[in-house]
Design an enzyme around this catalytic site. Sequence first.
Site, PDB file in Angstrom:
ATOM      1  N   CYS B  87      66.691-139.323  74.158  1.00 46.66           N
ATOM      2  CA  CYS B  87      66.237-140.465  74.950  1.00 46.66           C
ATOM      3  C   CYS B  87      67.411-141.098  75.685  1.00 46.66           C
ATOM      4  O   CYS B  87      67.966-140.491  76.590  1.00 46.66           O
ATOM      5  CB  CYS B  87      65.487-141.460  74.055  1.00 46.66           C
ATOM      6  SG  CYS B  87      64.461-142.610  74.984  1.00 46.66           S
ATOM      7  N   HIS B 204      61.251-138.291  70.839  1.00 41.79           N
ATOM      8  CA  HIS B 204      61.942-138.651  69.595  1.00 41.79           C
ATOM      9  C   HIS B 204      61.442-137.825  68.413  1.00 41.79           C
ATOM     10  O   HIS B 204      60.629-138.308  67.625  1.00 41.79           O
ATOM     11  CB  HIS B 204      61.704-140.131  69.287  1.00 41.79           C
ATOM     12  CG  HIS B 204      62.356-141.049  70.250  1.00 41.79           C
ATOM     13  ND1 HIS B 204      63.700-141.333  70.227  1.00 41.79           N
ATOM     14  CD2 HIS B 204      61.853-141.749  71.295  1.00 41.79           C
ATOM     15  CE1 HIS B 204      64.001-142.167  71.201  1.00 41.79           C
ATOM     16  NE2 HIS B 204      62.898-142.435  71.867  1.00 41.79           N
ATOM     17  N   GLU B 206      62.881-137.450  65.809  1.00 42.39           N
ATOM     18  CA  GLU B 206      63.311-138.145  64.584  1.00 42.39           C
ATOM     19  C   GLU B 206      62.225-139.093  64.062  1.00 42.39           C
ATOM     20  O   GLU B 206      62.335-139.572  62.935  1.00 42.39           O
ATOM     21  CB  GLU B 206      64.624-138.907  64.816  1.00 42.39           C
ATOM     22  CG  GLU B 206      64.543-140.156  65.687  1.00 42.39           C
ATOM     23  CD  GLU B 206      64.688-139.889  67.171  1.00 42.39           C
ATOM     24  OE1 GLU B 206      64.389-138.760  67.604  1.00 42.39           O
ATOM     25  OE2 GLU B 206      65.104-140.815  67.906  1.00 42.39           O
TER      26      GLU B 206
END
Lengths: 79, 232, 742
Positions: B87, B204, B206
């Site tokens: 990002c 993302h 994560e």
Amino acid sequence: MKAFVTVMPKAGVLDPQGKAIGHALTGLGFAGIGEVRAGKVIELELAETDPVKAKAAAEEMARKLLANTVIESFSVTVG
Amino acid sequence: MKAAIILFPGTNRERDMALALQRATGHRPPLLWHRDTELPAGLDLVVLPGGFSYGDYLRCGAMAAQSPIMRAVKEFAARGGHVLGVCNGFQMLAEAGLLPGALLRNASLRFLSMDCHMRVERADTPFTGRFQRGQVFRATMAHGDGNYFADAATLDRLEGEGLVALRYATPQGEVTAAANRNGSARNIAGLLSPNLRVLGLMPHPENQVDPEIDGTDGLPLFESLAESFAAA
Amino acid sequence: MTQPPAPLPPERAAQLAAEFGLKPDEYERVLAILGRAPSLTELGVFSVMWSEHCSYKSSRVWLRGLPTKAPWVIHGPGENAGVIDIGDGLAAIFKMESHNHPSFIEPYQGAATGVGGILRDVFTMGARPIANLNALRFGLPEAPRMKRVIDGVVRGIGGYGNCVGVPTVGGEVNFHPAYNGNPLVNAMTVGIAPKDRIFLSAAAGIGNPVVYVGSKTGRDGIHGATMASAEFSADSEEKRPTVQIGDPFVEKLLIEACLELMATDAIVAIQDMGAAGLTSSSVEMAGKGDVGIELVLDDVPQREAGMSAYEMMLSESQERMLMILKPGREAEAAAIFHKWELDFAVIGHLTDTGRIVIRHRGQVEADIPLAPLESEAPLYRRPTAETPKLPVLDAASIPDPVGPEAALGKLVGSLDLCSRRWIWDQYDSMVGGQTARRPGAADAAVVRVEESLEKGGARALAMTTDCTPRYCAADPEEGGKQAVAEAWRNLTAVGARPLAITDNMNFGNPEKPEIMGQFAAAIRGMAAACTALDFPVVSGNVSLYNETEGRAILPTPAIGGVGVLEKVGQAVGLSLAPGLDLVVIGETKGWLGQSLWLREIAGREDGAPPPVDLAAERRNGDFVRARILTGEVRACHDLSDGGLLVGLAEMAMAGGCGASLAPALAGIPAHAFWFGEDQGRYVLAVADAAALLAAAAAAGVPAMKLGRSGGEALALAEGPSISVASLRVAHEATLPALMAES
């Protein structure tokens, strides 16, 4: 002295913001609007008093940080 | 794997990233401060996490790309170090010239916070080894400026050299305009450096590493990294 | 002895006092306290401290009626935010606050600074913010400026919350013409702190340094607090320059720097500079600590040249905090703030005089005794007039003009029921990596507590905001009760144990008896519900004078509820899967008064709203929660706006799965059965209804099997089979179509 750095999207780079502004203006009844491009102006207050040197310094700043030359072009005026 | 996450003023997904790396490697990576001028010795992976470094003022990632530690990150990459930018981290990589092109304002001019699906274009990289080529996985995206741009010649070169790692796609793996919410050139979601050791991506992964939170679609990316360094 | 400040000429002072909103008798008290005419700065201090916004002068007598205690309440109202014990040695800190007037004048910045302000109220107590929610009320989109307001407010909330990295996980939106000239923006933040490390605002330690941190002070928002205490008029547009600009980037740095300093023991007290900035923070901190305070304004970090003491004391520049440090800890604290590139300045010290003394350019600009500033503050028991009761409507006397299929299609696409996706797609709901139920997935947002994870736990908070203003307008007492009950119900529906609420009381002009009557009745209803449900109020905010040209908003006591789940994995959502039995818990009688069906399909806004039976509410909710915690419940959804069929449709649309449904109960007209808004009800999806029905019978809880999930349509026994996909199209289309960039 003051330097004004104008940063604009390069020709060929999509500018959705400019497009939206153009669309909105047409919607408001303004006729004959061609392409609209949206950029920004950065106003710098410089200690330098020599216009040539001030312009060179501002151009260096633009190349290094203020503009991303992959997508943006810039111009500098001093005064 | 010895990883570290760099913290810039305005970074906000460093804890998400630390949890994901911890889940894949078993230990929590240290946070490095942007004013540091050197990276710790023996590092395998540097992560530039998501957020709004310097408030996204001027251009996303532009000021972070000039911060002291980025000089060290560039040297690390030049020596063949692995760098992951997610990002805002991808935006920094582009601004720092570690990856070509730029991330423009989303085509809709709105912040986009939603799930997207990405198709894995190559599975023979340190970041994607645990995926299959053509596999589709889901991830959260949350950005205002994720619209990947490069000129046609650069795009052709990237395609020719096989440096497109991830593309926005439908859950079935079709690369369509509708699946490309931010308007990226050629649906590019993730991009590799020529040595395949720098990856930048907008979504993302994560945020998808825990079955109790939102599934584990993103976990293979971190496990791939852990595995490549465990084997090394 | 300090030299007293130069007073204003008496006539000028009286005239300015009136302009600043002080009533003549209030101004008389100022003269009595000071024993002389005030200086300009003093007059500014009195006018903002005694404004409705800061003093709660019209609402305080009523707010005392709310229950605020429970064994798990650590700090109730009176601090920057409420604090509750959530287990694992952790506390949840939360509050909701309005930014209504600024958001109408400049929607983006008004909403953004609303989010910023409530975040500061929470992290000032030592908490890391983990979630934001927003309760929004807009006028009809076709009203003048309203689309711009909607767009600006949504962008502002997203722009601020996304940047600071706190997920926006929930909230609610209503549309009603009563908000055409006065939309409501109520922002809520929830944070987490170790329960033995809560920071309070009472100053202590004579001589201790008073420290200013954060952004520099400019001339922003001067008299914002008094603006928030006045009605709108057509010239409010003129007030635009007073709106503050938010800087979420600085806020993020401020959060990190404050938390870093809070990990040491250098702080004695801390408070954010919100409404009336430096004035309210310094007066309140010193007042609470029974000490005096002396400020030297020359040392305040300033963004503009030539600011006067008056301007600095009243500035509402954002992202600033005031702290009292332990002596000798200034350098350590300064290093942390400088690391985060924030201003840090010692601007004064605590004294034993019991007075606030403000110095600037060698002059004393204000010298006010603190005790009377608080004790002599105006307090009004304003006259009240009861809202007349409306008749209970007989459902049988209201014909169904369209049938259930057409009604459902229209309702799911109506403004108050359509999908909010267009809004929440602009809010980062996932940052932090702990959001287990995001907007639209469940009746309440569920966020795991990372600090619990670090301790080997998996505790999660459930959060919601609720209010049904049309019920409150029809019957403020029942409406107040219902708002609290619905928050409790939404937390229950995800499996959480409801713990406490924050309230945001949005009403019209309190000087009108009918408005004050609404306020008093809403408080009565809320108090009854809080008591019956063990659901105390721990923080809150009052916003009065929500009127434009004399027309008041609907009474809107917005409730923010917080509950806890011991394990995040216990949470259930509302999304329906195939092959499950559907069971309705709670009694369905077909109450159509004030229902959305009545408004949207029959074109009537009337009748008494559905009553809330608090004993049944508690019994039904406790039963549902217990069943969820056994693990047998696969989906759960409370029934509220739109009634049973709308609730089922919401579950079906979320899961992309239909259901075949039993016929309406005999004795109730079908449209009243499907769309009535009886309270205290839930739909549960379970593998086998028999065990659930038996347990309900044993517990004395009304329950009935309603059908079974499967297929691609909601198949009513009476006939129509309603395609879930087509409902979804209607549900999703409304907001994007309204807000499409033309």
